[in-house]
Scaffold this motif. Structure first.
Motif, PDB file in Angstrom:
ATOM      1  N   THR A  21      30.135  34.443  33.417  1.00 33.61           N
ATOM      2  CA  THR A  21      29.930  33.332  33.182  1.00 33.61           C
ATOM      3  C   THR A  21      30.665  32.718  34.093  1.00 33.61           C
ATOM      4  N   GLU A  22      29.551  31.435  35.006  1.00 32.84           N
ATOM      5  CA  GLU A  22      30.091  30.897  36.287  1.00 32.84           C
ATOM      6  C   GLU A  22      31.303  29.617  35.694  1.00 32.84           C
ATOM      7  N   GLN A  23      30.744  29.807  34.106  1.00 30.49           N
ATOM      8  CA  GLN A  23      31.969  28.738  33.566  1.00 30.49           C
ATOM      9  C   GLN A  23      32.839  29.161  32.766  1.00 30.49           C
ATOM     10  N   GLY A  24      33.140  30.520  33.791  1.00 32.52           N
ATOM     11  CA  GLY A  24      34.712  31.096  32.690  1.00 32.52           C
ATOM     12  C   GLY A  24      34.617  32.074  31.375  1.00 32.52           C
ATOM     13  N   THR A  25      33.538  32.381  31.285  1.00 35.63           N
ATOM     14  CA  THR A  25      33.550  32.946  29.537  1.00 35.63           C
ATOM     15  C   THR A  25      32.688  34.046  29.605  1.00 35.63           C
ATOM     16  N   LEU A  26      33.085  34.805  28.611  1.00 36.74           N
ATOM     17  CA  LEU A  26      32.751  36.312  29.060  1.00 36.74           C
ATOM     18  C   LEU A  26      31.628  36.517  27.827  1.00 36.74           C
ATOM     19  N   GLU A  65      40.213  36.537  26.452  1.00 35.68           N
ATOM     20  CA  GLU A  65      40.554  36.236  25.328  1.00 35.68           C
ATOM     21  C   GLU A  65      39.873  36.563  23.548  1.00 35.68           C
ATOM     22  N   LEU A  66      40.058  37.555  23.111  1.00 34.38           N
ATOM     23  CA  LEU A  66      39.536  37.880  22.557  1.00 34.38           C
ATOM     24  C   LEU A  66      39.812  36.782  21.071  1.00 34.38           C
ATOM     25  N   ALA A  67      41.000  36.455  21.095  1.00 33.40           N
ATOM     26  CA  ALA A  67      41.625  35.860  20.031  1.00 33.40           C
ATOM     27  C   ALA A  67      40.362  34.221  19.311  1.00 33.40           C
ATOM     28  N   ALA A  68      39.439  33.870  20.463  1.00 30.77           N
ATOM     29  CA  ALA A  68      38.535  32.651  20.822  1.00 30.77           C
ATOM     30  C   ALA A  68      37.958  33.022  20.921  1.00 30.77           C
ATOM     31  N   THR A  69      37.518  34.280  19.993  1.00 30.63           N
ATOM     32  CA  THR A  69      35.467  34.187  20.547  1.00 30.63           C
ATOM     33  C   THR A  69      35.292  33.641  19.755  1.00 30.63           C
ATOM     34  N   SER A  70      33.763  33.635  19.708  1.00 32.19           N
ATOM     35  CA  SER A  70      32.091  32.454  18.929  1.00 32.19           C
ATOM     36  C   SER A  70      31.484  33.658  18.975  1.00 32.19           C
ATOM     37  N   PRO A  83      36.481  32.765  26.443  1.00 33.43           N
ATOM     38  CA  PRO A  83      36.831  32.040  27.214  1.00 33.43           C
ATOM     39  C   PRO A  83      37.605  33.183  28.217  1.00 33.43           C
ATOM     40  N   LEU A  84      37.608  33.340  29.558  1.00 31.39           N
ATOM     41  CA  LEU A  84      38.184  33.893  30.160  1.00 31.39           C
ATOM     42  C   LEU A  84      39.514  33.754  31.035  1.00 31.39           C
ATOM     43  N   PRO A  85      40.687  34.351  30.617  1.00 30.07           N
ATOM     44  CA  PRO A  85      41.800  33.455  31.011  1.00 30.07           C
ATOM     45  C   PRO A  85      41.761  32.657  32.612  1.00 30.07           C
ATOM     46  N   ASN A  86      42.223  31.986  32.497  1.00 29.90           N
ATOM     47  CA  ASN A  86      42.283  30.937  34.361  1.00 29.90           C
ATOM     48  C   ASN A  86      42.917  31.571  35.565  1.00 29.90           C
ATOM     49  N   LEU A  89      38.506  34.345  37.422  1.00 30.40           N
ATOM     50  CA  LEU A  89      37.145  34.323  37.830  1.00 30.40           C
ATOM     51  C   LEU A  89      37.015  34.625  39.179  1.00 30.40           C
ATOM     52  N   ARG A  90      38.883  34.526  40.316  1.00 28.18           N
ATOM     53  CA  ARG A  90      38.375  35.185  41.859  1.00 28.18           C
ATOM     54  C   ARG A  90      38.912  36.104  40.982  1.00 28.18           C
ATOM     55  N   VAL A  91      39.119  36.737  39.849  1.00 29.23           N
ATOM     56  CA  VAL A  91      39.820  38.384  40.818  1.00 29.23           C
ATOM     57  C   VAL A  91      37.721  38.843  39.747  1.00 29.23           C
TER      58      VAL A  91
END
Length: 386
Positions: A21-26, A65-70, A83-86, A89-91
């Motif tokens: 997503t554009e919000q930086g999440t998977l 970052e799979l440790a922080a899944t919901s 969440p995706l790492p900082n 999104l560029r990659v």
């Protein structure tokens, strides 16, 4: 009279999707996808087994970052967000906002067929399929792209008919094309590694297999491997140099990518090349040493300690580009070889099975995301079990 396609064709298929997503999440979810009418040369496969390969995980998990899944949704339609790492999104900019199907390969039963004789001939047969979107209940594919499994071979036995077997065959073919006569392989106790051991024995190709644990070394020796080196032992470098010297291996395929293992292998190859008593040169031996990185089990930087002369190369190797370089006759020969050896040379084993919904259980995907040797998951898309 053969039933018509419309009588057999389901209207939709449940499919796993991966979205950045554009919000930086998977976001991982299950969606219903409408199945199109079959064209004359197409078939409908009821997917009964699909492996989770390392090559699937990059698309599936996108480095999240799979440790922080919901987890939200219901037990049969979970929605996982991580969440995706900082900077990720560029990659991943090319896939932001796109809901992508996942699953490189799988196998199942042909339950419907188009009107062509080639398609109709596959009705009721068990086939293996590659080409993506295999984490789904049903898959429409061209009949000519399937590998028809031998009678008595189950979908689970044929689920891994493409990626690992063709990679093993491709490695040996690459070795021969480039004028080498022996191989070094890392992460060698994997399903692929075991296939390569058996294939090299059949082809009389000297092989050095590198593992990380004593039990992995014993496993490979039990299936016939001769030169096995355990990187966890203090004697590893000495063992590696001795094995490379004995095999004259000058090409290697590394699944780890990061760390110093590639450098250690090149160093061992150079040490083996200089034991022949040739005149000393400050530029090292003239024996060309070739290493290919084909995986990323270790995401850290690749470290090279330049003590192996100048006659060496390091590159990347992937199955799909390699297959694009071979002629149809070679590809047909490879497919026939795989089909004949699915219960022997190219047999796969799995430690766990999981349904489509079960793939989205945080405990499950943290396990299969580890890519640990000896822990391979098989997806069973039409299972009701979680």
């Amino acid at each position: 009279m053969r039933p018509t396609v419309t009588e057999l064709l389901p209207t939709s298929s449940l499919e796993l999707r991966s979205l950045v997503t554009e919000q930086g999440t998977l976001q991982l979810s299950l969606i219903d996808v409408r199945l199109p009418p079959l064209k004359p040369g197409e078939i409908l496969v009821r997917v009964e087994a699909a492996p989770i390969n390392p090559s699937d995980l990059g698309l599936l998990l996108a480095g999240a970052e799979l440790a922080a899944t919901s987890v939200e949704g219901t037990s049969d339609r979970p929605v996982v967000t991580a969440p995706l790492p900082n900077g990720a999104l560029r990659v991943l900019s090319g896939r932001v906002g796109k809901s992508l199907p996942v699953g490189n390969e799988g196998a199942g039963t042909v339950v419907a067929a188009g009107s062509s004789p080639e398609a109709e001939a596959l009705l009721g047969r068990t086939v293996a399929v590659a080409g993506g979107s295999m984490y789904a209940q049903y898959r429409v594919v061209n009949a000519s792209s399937c590998l028809v499994l031998p009678q008595g071979t189950s979908a689970k036995e044929g689920a891994s008919s493409f990626v690992n077997p063709l990679t093993a065959l491709g490695m040996v073919e690459t070795m021969r094309r480039e004028g080498h006569s022996g191989l070094v392989h890392t992460a060698a106790a994997s399903n692929l590694g075991q296939m390569l051991v058996k294939l090299c024995l059949e082809e009389d190709v000297p092989l050095v297999a590198i593992v990380r644990k004593p039990e992995q070394a014993e496993l490979l020796r039990s299936i016939g491997a001769v030169h096995v080196c355990d990187s966890s032992l203090p004697s590893f470098m000495g063992d590696l140099i001795a094995a490379v010297t004995a095999t004259s291996a000058t090409m290697g395929f590394d699944a780890t990518g990061g760390g110093k293992l590639v450098s250690q292998i090149l160093t061992a190859m150079e040490a083996a090349a200089t034991t022949s008593g040739r005149e000393y040169s400050r530029y090292g031996s003239t024996v060309h040493k070739q290493m290919y990185i084909y995986g990323g089990l270790d995401p850290s930087p690749t470290i090279l300690t330049r003590n192996f002369g100048f006659a060496w190369s390091l590159g990347g190797w992937l199955l799909t580009p390699f297959l694009g370089t071979i002629d149809p006759d070679t590809f047909s020969r490879f497919r026939s070889r795989v089909a004949a050896g699915l219960k022997t040379t190219f047999a796969s084993s799995y430690t766990s099975e999981v349904s489509l919904a079960g793939m989205l259980d945080p405990l499950a995907f943290r396990r299969y995301a580890k890519q640990a040797t000896g822990e391979k998951y098989l997806v069973v898309p039409n299972s009701d079990e979680q």
